[in-house]
Design a protein around this motif. Sequence first.
Motif, PDB file in Angstrom:
ATOM      1  N   GLU A 211       0.830  -1.203   0.000  1.00  0.00           N
ATOM      2  CA  GLU A 211       0.000   0.000   0.000  1.00  0.00           C
ATOM      3  C   GLU A 211       0.863   1.251   0.000  1.00  0.00           C
ATOM      4  O   GLU A 211       1.926   1.290   0.635  1.00  0.00           O
ATOM      5  N   ARG A 212       0.374   2.271  -0.706  1.00  0.00           N
ATOM      6  CA  ARG A 212       0.967   3.604  -0.658  1.00  0.00           C
ATOM      7  C   ARG A 212      -0.116   4.581  -0.212  1.00  0.00           C
ATOM      8  O   ARG A 212      -1.230   4.552  -0.733  1.00  0.00           O
ATOM      9  N   LEU A 213       0.216   5.434   0.745  1.00  0.00           N
ATOM     10  CA  LEU A 213      -0.742   6.380   1.309  1.00  0.00           C
ATOM     11  C   LEU A 213      -0.369   7.806   0.915  1.00  0.00           C
ATOM     12  O   LEU A 213       0.817   8.159   0.888  1.00  0.00           O
ATOM     13  N   LYS A 214      -1.398   8.601   0.630  1.00  0.00           N
ATOM     14  CA  LYS A 214      -1.155   9.975   0.219  1.00  0.00           C
ATOM     15  C   LYS A 214      -2.380  10.822   0.527  1.00  0.00           C
ATOM     16  O   LYS A 214      -3.516  10.355   0.371  1.00  0.00           O
ATOM     17  N   ALA A 215      -2.171  12.048   0.947  1.00  0.00           N
ATOM     18  CA  ALA A 215      -3.278  12.981   1.153  1.00  0.00           C
ATOM     19  C   ALA A 215      -3.618  13.644  -0.176  1.00  0.00           C
ATOM     20  O   ALA A 215      -2.730  14.105  -0.890  1.00  0.00           O
ATOM     21  N   VAL A 216      -4.921  13.662  -0.520  1.00  0.00           N
ATOM     22  CA  VAL A 216      -5.371  14.238  -1.789  1.00  0.00           C
ATOM     23  C   VAL A 216      -6.617  15.077  -1.543  1.00  0.00           C
ATOM     24  O   VAL A 216      -7.238  15.012  -0.476  1.00  0.00           O
ATOM     25  N   ALA A 217      -7.008  15.836  -2.567  1.00  0.00           N
ATOM     26  CA  ALA A 217      -8.273  16.571  -2.547  1.00  0.00           C
ATOM     27  C   ALA A 217      -9.281  15.817  -3.401  1.00  0.00           C
ATOM     28  O   ALA A 217      -8.960  15.344  -4.490  1.00  0.00           O
ATOM     29  N   LEU A 218     -10.508  15.666  -2.894  1.00  0.00           N
ATOM     30  CA  LEU A 218     -11.521  14.884  -3.600  1.00  0.00           C
ATOM     31  C   LEU A 218     -11.957  15.581  -4.886  1.00  0.00           C
ATOM     32  O   LEU A 218     -12.185  16.795  -4.916  1.00  0.00           O
ATOM     33  N   SER A 219     -12.097  14.796  -5.951  1.00  0.00           N
ATOM     34  CA  SER A 219     -12.699  15.307  -7.178  1.00  0.00           C
ATOM     35  C   SER A 219     -14.201  15.456  -6.952  1.00  0.00           C
ATOM     36  O   SER A 219     -14.768  14.936  -5.976  1.00  0.00           O
ATOM     37  N   ALA A 220     -14.858  16.146  -7.848  1.00  0.00           N
ATOM     38  CA  ALA A 220     -16.307  16.338  -7.722  1.00  0.00           C
ATOM     39  C   ALA A 220     -17.027  14.997  -7.740  1.00  0.00           C
ATOM     40  O   ALA A 220     -17.978  14.773  -6.971  1.00  0.00           O
ATOM     41  N   LYS A 221     -16.590  14.075  -8.614  1.00  0.00           N
ATOM     42  CA  LYS A 221     -17.236  12.764  -8.723  1.00  0.00           C
ATOM     43  C   LYS A 221     -17.082  11.958  -7.438  1.00  0.00           C
ATOM     44  O   LYS A 221     -18.051  11.382  -6.916  1.00  0.00           O
ATOM     45  N   ASP A 222     -15.860  11.895  -6.907  1.00  0.00           N
ATOM     46  CA  ASP A 222     -15.625  11.131  -5.682  1.00  0.00           C
ATOM     47  C   ASP A 222     -16.292  11.796  -4.479  1.00  0.00           C
ATOM     48  O   ASP A 222     -16.820  11.105  -3.595  1.00  0.00           O
ATOM     49  N   ALA A 223     -16.291  13.102  -4.451  1.00  0.00           N
ATOM     50  CA  ALA A 223     -16.946  13.808  -3.348  1.00  0.00           C
ATOM     51  C   ALA A 223     -18.437  13.519  -3.332  1.00  0.00           C
ATOM     52  O   ALA A 223     -19.033  13.309  -2.258  1.00  0.00           O
ATOM     53  N   ALA A 224     -19.064  13.467  -4.509  1.00  0.00           N
ATOM     54  CA  ALA A 224     -20.497  13.177  -4.585  1.00  0.00           C
ATOM     55  C   ALA A 224     -20.789  11.777  -4.047  1.00  0.00           C
ATOM     56  O   ALA A 224     -21.801  11.557  -3.362  1.00  0.00           O
ATOM     57  N   ALA A 225     -19.922  10.815  -4.343  1.00  0.00           N
ATOM     58  CA  ALA A 225     -20.129   9.449  -3.869  1.00  0.00           C
ATOM     59  C   ALA A 225     -20.004   9.353  -2.355  1.00  0.00           C
ATOM     60  O   ALA A 225     -20.565   8.446  -1.730  1.00  0.00           O
ATOM     61  N   LEU A 226     -19.280  10.293  -1.755  1.00  0.00           N
ATOM     62  CA  LEU A 226     -19.070  10.285  -0.304  1.00  0.00           C
ATOM     63  C   LEU A 226     -19.940  11.296   0.422  1.00  0.00           C
ATOM     64  O   LEU A 226     -19.859  11.398   1.652  1.00  0.00           O
ATOM     65  N   GLY A 227     -20.756  12.037  -0.316  1.00  0.00           N
ATOM     66  CA  GLY A 227     -21.566  13.070   0.325  1.00  0.00           C
ATOM     67  C   GLY A 227     -20.721  14.177   0.905  1.00  0.00           C
ATOM     68  O   GLY A 227     -21.069  14.762   1.935  1.00  0.00           O
ATOM     69  N   ALA A 228     -19.594  14.456   0.266  1.00  0.00           N
ATOM     70  CA  ALA A 228     -18.665  15.477   0.752  1.00  0.00           C
ATOM     71  C   ALA A 228     -18.565  16.600  -0.276  1.00  0.00           C
ATOM     72  O   ALA A 228     -19.175  16.545  -1.353  1.00  0.00           O
ATOM     73  N   ALA A 230     -16.468  18.900  -2.998  1.00  0.00           N
ATOM     74  CA  ALA A 230     -15.325  18.805  -3.902  1.00  0.00           C
ATOM     75  C   ALA A 230     -14.153  19.568  -3.309  1.00  0.00           C
ATOM     76  O   ALA A 230     -14.310  20.661  -2.754  1.00  0.00           O
ATOM     77  N   GLY A 231     -12.970  18.965  -3.383  1.00  0.00           N
ATOM     78  CA  GLY A 231     -11.783  19.585  -2.821  1.00  0.00           C
ATOM     79  C   GLY A 231     -11.521  19.239  -1.375  1.00  0.00           C
ATOM     80  O   GLY A 231     -10.462  19.591  -0.839  1.00  0.00           O
ATOM     81  N   GLU A 232     -12.464  18.552  -0.719  1.00  0.00           N
ATOM     82  CA  GLU A 232     -12.254  18.163   0.679  1.00  0.00           C
ATOM     83  C   GLU A 232     -11.090  17.182   0.766  1.00  0.00           C
ATOM     84  O   GLU A 232     -10.924  16.317  -0.089  1.00  0.00           O
ATOM     85  N   PRO A 233     -10.244  17.284   1.808  1.00  0.00           N
ATOM     86  CA  PRO A 233      -9.101  16.373   1.916  1.00  0.00           C
ATOM     87  C   PRO A 233      -9.537  14.942   2.212  1.00  0.00           C
ATOM     88  O   PRO A 233     -10.531  14.701   2.909  1.00  0.00           O
ATOM     89  N   ALA A 234      -8.788  13.994   1.666  1.00  0.00           N
ATOM     90  CA  ALA A 234      -9.062  12.573   1.885  1.00  0.00           C
ATOM     91  C   ALA A 234      -7.735  11.828   1.890  1.00  0.00           C
ATOM     92  O   ALA A 234      -6.717  12.315   1.377  1.00  0.00           O
ATOM     93  N   LEU A 235      -7.761  10.632   2.479  1.00  0.00           N
ATOM     94  CA  LEU A 235      -6.600   9.748   2.469  1.00  0.00           C
ATOM     95  C   LEU A 235      -6.742   8.803   1.276  1.00  0.00           C
ATOM     96  O   LEU A 235      -7.733   8.074   1.171  1.00  0.00           O
ATOM     97  N   GLN A 236      -5.765   8.817   0.396  1.00  0.00           N
ATOM     98  CA  GLN A 236      -5.767   7.901  -0.740  1.00  0.00           C
ATOM     99  C   GLN A 236      -4.890   6.693  -0.409  1.00  0.00           C
ATOM    100  O   GLN A 236      -3.725   6.838  -0.035  1.00  0.00           O
ATOM    101  N   ILE A 237      -5.470   5.504  -0.543  1.00  0.00           N
ATOM    102  CA  ILE A 237      -4.739   4.258  -0.321  1.00  0.00           C
ATOM    103  C   ILE A 237      -4.654   3.527  -1.655  1.00  0.00           C
ATOM    104  O   ILE A 237      -5.668   3.106  -2.214  1.00  0.00           O
ATOM    105  N   ASP A 238      -3.450   3.394  -2.159  1.00  0.00           N
ATOM    106  CA  ASP A 238      -3.193   2.726  -3.443  1.00  0.00           C
ATOM    107  C   ASP A 238      -2.617   1.356  -3.120  1.00  0.00           C
ATOM    108  O   ASP A 238      -1.483   1.246  -2.654  1.00  0.00           O
ATOM    109  N   ARG A 239      -3.418   0.308  -3.345  1.00  0.00           N
ATOM    110  CA  ARG A 239      -3.026  -1.051  -2.941  1.00  0.00           C
ATOM    111  C   ARG A 239      -2.870  -1.967  -4.146  1.00  0.00           C
ATOM    112  O   ARG A 239      -3.699  -1.979  -5.053  1.00  0.00           O
ATOM    113  N   ILE A 240      -1.802  -2.764  -4.106  1.00  0.00           N
ATOM    114  CA  ILE A 240      -1.616  -3.872  -5.044  1.00  0.00           C
ATOM    115  C   ILE A 240      -1.634  -5.148  -4.213  1.00  0.00           C
ATOM    116  O   ILE A 240      -0.799  -5.326  -3.321  1.00  0.00           O
ATOM    117  N   ALA A 241      -2.603  -6.029  -4.489  1.00  0.00           N
ATOM    118  CA  ALA A 241      -2.720  -7.286  -3.751  1.00  0.00           C
ATOM    119  C   ALA A 241      -2.055  -8.402  -4.548  1.00  0.00           C
ATOM    120  O   ALA A 241      -2.202  -8.482  -5.772  1.00  0.00           O
TER     121      ALA A 241
END
Length: 268
Positions: A211-228, A230-241
Amino acid sequence: MGLDAAAPKSYIRHMSVHKLEITAQPREPDMPETLGFRPLYRQVKAIFVRRLMDGVWAPGAVLPSEGQLAAEIGVSQGTVRKALDELAAENLVVRRQGRGTFVAEHDERRILFQFFKLAPDQGAPRFPDSVVLSVTTGPADDAERTALDLQEAAPITRIRRQRSFDGAPLIVETVSLPQALFPGLENGPIPNNLYSLYAGHYGITIANARERLKAVALSAKDAAALGAAAGEPALQIDRIALSLDGTPVEHRLSLCLTQEVHYLSDLR
């Protein structure tokens, strides 16, 4: 995880018990290890991993006793025990006092312990609920090809879903899977516990992940899916299983709201 790089799969698959014993001649304690030499218990472990990969030992199945395995392979019971101890440390088998050794299953408890690292700020860790937003197919993009070591235009199934605690959206994620490994997945129901589906239906056990972790700002599409917003900070987890033989089989990009949860990693 998986087989040692020094031993090709074909070697493990066709290696006889006689050859197994010959490859592990005793050496003096202070003698440096010969290049390419693997301790006998690691050779036995490789045989056990191959059985897990081939489905000889299915998830939840009880293994033969250490004595039976030792007699079958032609090694000492202590060698078998040491090989099984390593598999247990890697969460591939489970020891149950008085009952024996079992192939680990990807149940919610194991995933919560091994693979799901977000925990509520208050209360005990728990497994989130999931709602599938879409399931699509198409050629792999650059990020997916790199993560999954795929050829250009290799077909991919993508699962986009929202995950929540007590009805409050927490994660929106995209799970990318090679269609060659998971044929027809897009046509069936998508359960909350994907790793159990991989193991039970496709014979692919997730052994570990990067896993790689990074702080990002939510896109409008992702923010809508989270009820947040756009631009709100989020933790991005990039995982390869990775599967038992170290093959990358899943790329998962998760965007997580962390106002009431934290990422918990138990370092040992």
